[in-house]
Write a protein that holds these residues in place. Structure first.
Motif, PDB file in Angstrom:
ATOM      1  N   ASP A 291       0.931  -1.128   0.040  1.00 30.33           N
ATOM      2  CA  ASP A 291      -0.013  -0.082   0.217  1.00 30.33           C
ATOM      3  C   ASP A 291       1.074   1.177  -0.314  1.00 30.33           C
ATOM      4  N   ALA A 292       1.545   1.913  -1.438  1.00 33.53           N
ATOM      5  CA  ALA A 292       2.241   2.811  -1.507  1.00 33.53           C
ATOM      6  C   ALA A 292       1.384   3.506  -2.079  1.00 33.53           C
ATOM      7  N   ALA A 293       1.734   5.422  -2.080  1.00 31.33           N
ATOM      8  CA  ALA A 293       1.628   6.273  -2.403  1.00 31.33           C
ATOM      9  C   ALA A 293       1.722   6.822  -3.541  1.00 31.33           C
ATOM     10  N   THR A 294       3.000   6.180  -3.952  1.00 29.02           N
ATOM     11  CA  THR A 294       3.666   6.139  -5.514  1.00 29.02           C
ATOM     12  C   THR A 294       4.324   5.078  -5.456  1.00 29.02           C
ATOM     13  N   CYS A 295       4.979   4.518  -6.522  1.00 30.83           N
ATOM     14  CA  CYS A 295       6.750   3.907  -6.256  1.00 30.83           C
ATOM     15  C   CYS A 295       7.487   4.154  -8.117  1.00 30.83           C
ATOM     16  N   PHE A 296       8.825   3.772  -7.049  1.00 30.65           N
ATOM     17  CA  PHE A 296       9.672   4.112  -8.500  1.00 30.65           C
ATOM     18  C   PHE A 296      10.408   2.758  -9.525  1.00 30.65           C
ATOM     19  N   VAL A 297      10.758   2.636 -10.464  1.00 31.48           N
ATOM     20  CA  VAL A 297      10.687   1.898 -11.245  1.00 31.48           C
ATOM     21  C   VAL A 297      12.038   2.224 -12.543  1.00 31.48           C
ATOM     22  N   HIS A 298      13.054   1.515 -12.663  1.00 31.39           N
ATOM     23  CA  HIS A 298      13.596   1.836 -13.891  1.00 31.39           C
ATOM     24  C   HIS A 298      12.959   1.627 -15.120  1.00 31.39           C
ATOM     25  N   ILE A 299      12.849   1.996 -16.156  1.00 28.55           N
ATOM     26  CA  ILE A 299      12.596   1.512 -17.406  1.00 28.55           C
ATOM     27  C   ILE A 299      13.714   0.903 -18.880  1.00 28.55           C
ATOM     28  N   ASP A 300      14.734   0.674 -17.682  1.00 24.47           N
ATOM     29  CA  ASP A 300      15.383  -0.428 -18.724  1.00 24.47           C
ATOM     30  C   ASP A 300      15.372  -1.457 -19.161  1.00 24.47           C
ATOM     31  N   ARG A 301      14.090  -2.010 -18.220  1.00 25.38           N
ATOM     32  CA  ARG A 301      14.001  -3.412 -18.614  1.00 25.38           C
ATOM     33  C   ARG A 301      12.144  -3.142 -18.169  1.00 25.38           C
ATOM     34  N   PRO A 302      11.090  -4.245 -18.693  1.00 27.24           N
ATOM     35  CA  PRO A 302      10.037  -3.546 -18.618  1.00 27.24           C
ATOM     36  C   PRO A 302       9.210  -3.256 -16.869  1.00 27.24           C
TER      37      PRO A 302
ATOM     38  N   GLY B 196      -3.789   3.192  -7.779  1.00 27.57           N
ATOM     39  CA  GLY B 196      -3.911   4.847  -7.540  1.00 27.57           C
ATOM     40  C   GLY B 196      -3.254   4.870  -7.565  1.00 27.57           C
ATOM     41  N   ALA B 197      -1.576   4.224  -7.187  1.00 26.44           N
ATOM     42  CA  ALA B 197      -0.876   4.787  -7.082  1.00 26.44           C
ATOM     43  C   ALA B 197      -0.079   5.499  -8.318  1.00 26.44           C
ATOM     44  N   LEU B 198       0.705   6.509  -8.219  1.00 25.59           N
ATOM     45  CA  LEU B 198       2.139   7.209  -9.305  1.00 25.59           C
ATOM     46  C   LEU B 198       2.912   6.563  -9.387  1.00 25.59           C
ATOM     47  N   VAL B 199       3.779   5.860  -9.873  1.00 26.92           N
ATOM     48  CA  VAL B 199       4.800   5.219 -11.244  1.00 26.92           C
ATOM     49  C   VAL B 199       5.376   6.417 -11.706  1.00 26.92           C
ATOM     50  N   PHE B 200       6.519   6.470 -10.885  1.00 27.89           N
ATOM     51  CA  PHE B 200       7.922   7.394 -10.914  1.00 27.89           C
ATOM     52  C   PHE B 200       8.905   6.529 -11.644  1.00 27.89           C
ATOM     53  N   ALA B 201       9.238   6.850 -12.813  1.00 28.26           N
ATOM     54  CA  ALA B 201      10.459   5.868 -13.877  1.00 28.26           C
ATOM     55  C   ALA B 201      11.804   6.957 -14.175  1.00 28.26           C
ATOM     56  N   ASP B 202      12.589   6.217 -14.165  1.00 27.19           N
ATOM     57  CA  ASP B 202      14.267   6.902 -14.579  1.00 27.19           C
ATOM     58  C   ASP B 202      14.850   5.606 -15.346  1.00 27.19           C
ATOM     59  N   LEU B 203      15.439   5.883 -16.491  1.00 24.30           N
ATOM     60  CA  LEU B 203      16.419   5.122 -17.139  1.00 24.30           C
ATOM     61  C   LEU B 203      17.876   4.910 -17.719  1.00 24.30           C
ATOM     62  N   GLY B 204      18.992   4.149 -17.367  1.00 26.83           N
ATOM     63  CA  GLY B 204      20.029   4.318 -17.297  1.00 26.83           C
ATOM     64  C   GLY B 204      20.546   4.686 -18.651  1.00 26.83           C
ATOM     65  N   TRP B 205      21.954   4.819 -18.110  1.00 24.90           N
ATOM     66  CA  TRP B 205      22.891   4.446 -20.041  1.00 24.90           C
ATOM     67  C   TRP B 205      23.142   3.259 -20.743  1.00 24.90           C
ATOM     68  N   ASP B 206      22.263   3.382 -21.607  1.00 23.17           N
ATOM     69  CA  ASP B 206      22.467   2.052 -22.492  1.00 23.17           C
ATOM     70  C   ASP B 206      23.546   1.299 -23.573  1.00 23.17           C
ATOM     71  N   PRO B 207      24.212   0.829 -22.536  1.00 25.72           N
ATOM     72  CA  PRO B 207      25.875   0.424 -23.381  1.00 25.72           C
ATOM     73  C   PRO B 207      25.730  -0.130 -24.468  1.00 25.72           C
ATOM     74  N   THR B 208      25.328  -0.294 -25.150  1.00 26.42           N
ATOM     75  CA  THR B 208      25.028  -0.463 -26.704  1.00 26.42           C
ATOM     76  C   THR B 208      24.969   0.362 -27.237  1.00 26.42           C
ATOM     77  N   GLU B 209      24.408   1.316 -26.998  1.00 23.56           N
ATOM     78  CA  GLU B 209      23.910   2.897 -27.409  1.00 23.56           C
ATOM     79  C   GLU B 209      23.521   2.490 -28.922  1.00 23.56           C
TER      80      GLU B 209
ATOM     81  N   VAL C 277       3.448   4.840 -17.481  1.00 22.93           N
ATOM     82  CA  VAL C 277       3.643   5.699 -16.082  1.00 22.93           C
ATOM     83  C   VAL C 277       3.914   6.446 -16.099  1.00 22.93           C
ATOM     84  N   ASP C 278       3.514   7.799 -14.798  1.00 22.71           N
ATOM     85  CA  ASP C 278       3.248   9.126 -14.695  1.00 22.71           C
ATOM     86  C   ASP C 278       3.841  10.163 -14.548  1.00 22.71           C
ATOM     87  N   VAL C 279       5.494   9.729 -14.387  1.00 22.75           N
ATOM     88  CA  VAL C 279       5.982  10.614 -13.741  1.00 22.75           C
ATOM     89  C   VAL C 279       7.222  10.113 -14.653  1.00 22.75           C
TER      90      VAL C 279
END
Length: 378
Positions: free
Chosen positions: A165-176, A188-201, A214-216
């Motif tokens: 039961d969390a108001a928000t969650c944080f994920v990385h979209i480097d993966r599904p 009802g939670a807000l999903v925040f996301a970031d992603l990292g450097w793609d080593p394959t470019e 994702v919401d943010v």
């Protein structure tokens, strides 16, 4: 921070969707779908925790066959723990699902996160016979070299089968985006996301399809431009805002820009004018500040300013979670004289959210938890 108590007032205590967090600050709370009770957590996240060991004060990397001696050594939880610590130090009730080795480093990290940094580890697990991943960082001048040891994680089943039961969650979209995060968003939670450097470019645009869940989204400018095939951060922001409701693009020393597609609000905020010692983990600290500002119900511009403030304070210290600011440092910053009064005034909206205990302490007694490897620490 003594810029005064102007700016956006805190939400009313009569607000049925408001609640005081553990640090005493008043946060806007979404009304949960289960019984109308406050959420158990402010933010929940999963990922890999590393044992970070940071050597400082080096003249350079040691040449082959030589040994360098330095008196600067720090240790701290790294990896996903960087953002978990940054969020917890702001008073956000933070839950973390992660694997820990059953070795001495794993015990140190577990104790540091749960007892010293107040991160909730109910969803974490100690893995028998598995060695905790370790990263050794050697900082010299404005550069660094790193060595990482990590064994594959044995199959131990999913750490999270149902979302807390969390108001928000944080994920990385480097993966599904994981099923638990999709379920949390449906509840009802807000999903925040970031992603990292793609080593394959290759910067596959398929990655951006994950923004449907994702919401943010909080990428840095290099990643944002690469994935959107654009030439400027502003063009990348425009392209991403067509995919996700709120986007903030981090530009390092140039600050950050953001847009809320739902409301049409646009904002830009400069970076905090401080001398950077180590930018490692600054993006994670920025994200923690942005999550806090969102829960506080701040305008987009105020969210950017607070996130930049937190990130700016963090780069004055070596490495990830070691640099995440606590409220004591935020409160004291306004008394250091590092920035002109007219600049400091732009952060006045934060003052009502600083716990009174920290305002009373003043600049001379900042409380900073710094997990440091020393004799007897393990």
């Amino acid at each position: 921070m003594t810029a005064g108590r102007g700016g956006t007032p805190p939400p009313s205590l009569d607000d049925p969707c408001a609640e005081r967090g553990p640090a005493g600050e008043l946060l806007h709370r979404r009304r949960p779908l289960r019984g109308g009770e406050p959420c158990d957590l402010d933010v929940f996240l999963t990922g890999q925790v590393f044992m970070d060991m940071i050597f400082t004060g080096l003249p350079g990397l040691p040449p082959p066959g030589t040994e360098l001696v330095t008196d600067g050594l720090g240790s701290a939880p790294g990896g996903i723990a960087n953002i978990a610590v940054a969020m917890s130090r702001l008073g956000l009730r933070t839950g973390l699902a992660a694997a820990f080795g059953d070795d001495l480093f794993g015990a140190y990290l577990w104790r540091t996160l749960s007892e010293q940094e107040n991160v909730d580890l109910r969803w974490a697990r100690r893995i028998t016979g598995w060695s905790t991943p370790v990263t050794v960082s050697m900082a010299y001048g404005s550069d660094r070299g790193m060595v990482t040891y990590a064994r594959p994680l044995p199959s131990a089943g999913e750490l999270v089968t149902a979302p807390p039961d969390a108001a928000t969650c944080f994920v990385h979209i480097d993966r599904p985006v994981p099923d638990w995060a999709r379920a949390a968003r449906a509840a009802g939670a807000l999903v925040f996301a970031d992603l990292g450097w793609d080593p394959t470019e290759t910067w596959s645009t398929d990655v951006l399809d994950r923004l449907d869940h994702v919401d943010v989204f909080l990428p840095n400018s290099v990643e944002a431009m690469a994935y959107t095939r654009t030439g400027t951060p502003e063009e990348a922001l425009a392209a991403l805002s067509a995919r996700v409701p709120v986007v903030a693009v981090k530009q390092g020393s140039r600050g950050a820009i953001a847009v809320d597609a739902a409301t049409g609000e646009r904002a830009a905020a400069p970076a905090l004018p401080v001398t950077a010692l180590d930018p490692t983990g600054a993006g994670d600290v920025f994200a923690a500040g942005f999550v806090y500002g969102t829960l506080a119900g701040w305008s987009l511009a105020h969210r950017l300013r607070f996130a930049n403030l937190c990130a700016g304070l963090s780069v004055r210290h070596h490495s990830g979670s070691l640099g995440a600011p606590c409220w004591g440092e935020i409160a004291a910053f306004g008394e250091t004289g590092e920035v002109p009064a007219e600049v400091l005034e732009q952060y006045a909206f934060i003052v009502p959210y600083i716990p009174e205990t920290e305002l009373a302490r003043g600049a001379g007694s900042v409380t900073r938890a710094e997990p440091t490897l020393r004799q007897g620490a393990l």
